[in-house]
Design an enzyme around this catalytic site. Structure first.
Site: not given
Length: 258
Positions: A68-69, A95, A162, A166
């Site tokens: 789990d990043v 990614n 989102y 980003k």
């Protein structure tokens, strides 16, 4: 050195988050074809293992880590295991990511936090853990996957969380690049446009609604495919990009020129 030799990654080690499918899979395979061993960090071990089998066919090692990043402890332990096994960590491709469509006035804070946590906080956590190793090595490359959505507001879909996440990845990239350049650690970001993957292919096949508008606004008139990110990933991971850091490499079929 022959210029093409500068693209080789023989004996190097790369971690790719979300490397089991889609863009992550394509970049993992490209790095492997250039000679790098690959560690796929993914929350879907079955899919990741299928990709690892393909990678091993290129002659390099490929391992799967279920991580789990967004969990700092798990991320630190991942980097510890990789460096214990290989004695080095040359490249990280951040990614893994998610999206969510909802108008800002109705977006729940829980959803906002989840998108920011996966898309931005996780990038910071793995970059920080890997950065400590790379600073000690005096060399390394971190490749963050942002999006053209970090520079422009996409239409017609509402995706404020989102977009903001980003944009944060782009500024994180620049900030880390400025701090770590003296140690030989380079940090760059790839900003893809609309890409056709297994998850998005049905939308493009329909060719209606949002997709029609997206393609009308793309000079090349088509979406990208994951394999079209392989070359830039190899470039950024390799010595061929030794003077590139803090940069945003936009791969969007020309979408952002208008």
């Amino acid at each position: 050195m022959n210029v093409m030799e500068r693209f080789r990654l023989d004996g190097r080690v790369a971690i790719v988050t979300g490397g089991g499918m889609g863009l992550g899979k394509a970049m993992s395979l490209a790095l492997a074809q250039a000679g790098s061993h690959i560690v796929i960090a993914d929350i879907k071990p079955d899919t990741a293992e299928e990709t690892a089998k393909e990678i091993r066919e290129t002659g390099v090692e490929a391992t799967v880590e279920t991580v789990d990043v967004t969990d700092e402890r798990q991320v630190n332990e991942l980097v510890g295991r990789v460096t214990a096994r290989y004695g080095r960590l040359d490249c990280v491709v951040n990614n893994a990511g998610i999206t969510h469509l909802d108008r800002a006035e109705s977006l729940e804070l829980e959803t906002w936090n989840r998108v920011l946590n996966v898309n931005l906080n996780a990038v910071f956590l793995l970059s920080k853990a890997a950065g400590r190793v790379m600073i000690e090595q005096k060399k390394g490359s971190i490749i963050n996957i942002s999006s053209m959505s970090g520079m422009i507001v996409n239409t017609p879909q509402p995706q404020v969380a989102y977009n903001v996440s980003k944009a944060g990845v782009i500024m994180l990239t620049k900030s880390l690049a400025s701090e770590w350049a003296p140690y030989g650690v380079r940090v760059n970001t790839i900003a893809p446009g609309y890409m056709k993957t297994k998850l998005t292919e049905p939308y493009f096949a329909a060719g209606e609604g949002m997709v029609s508008k997206w393609l009308d606004m793309t000079p090349m008139g088509r979406p990208g495919v994951p394999e079209e990110l392989g070359g830039i990933a190899v470039y950024l991971a390799s010595d061929a990009s030794s003077y590139a850091t803090g940069s945003v490499f936009t791969i969007d079929g020309g979408y952002t020129v208008w």
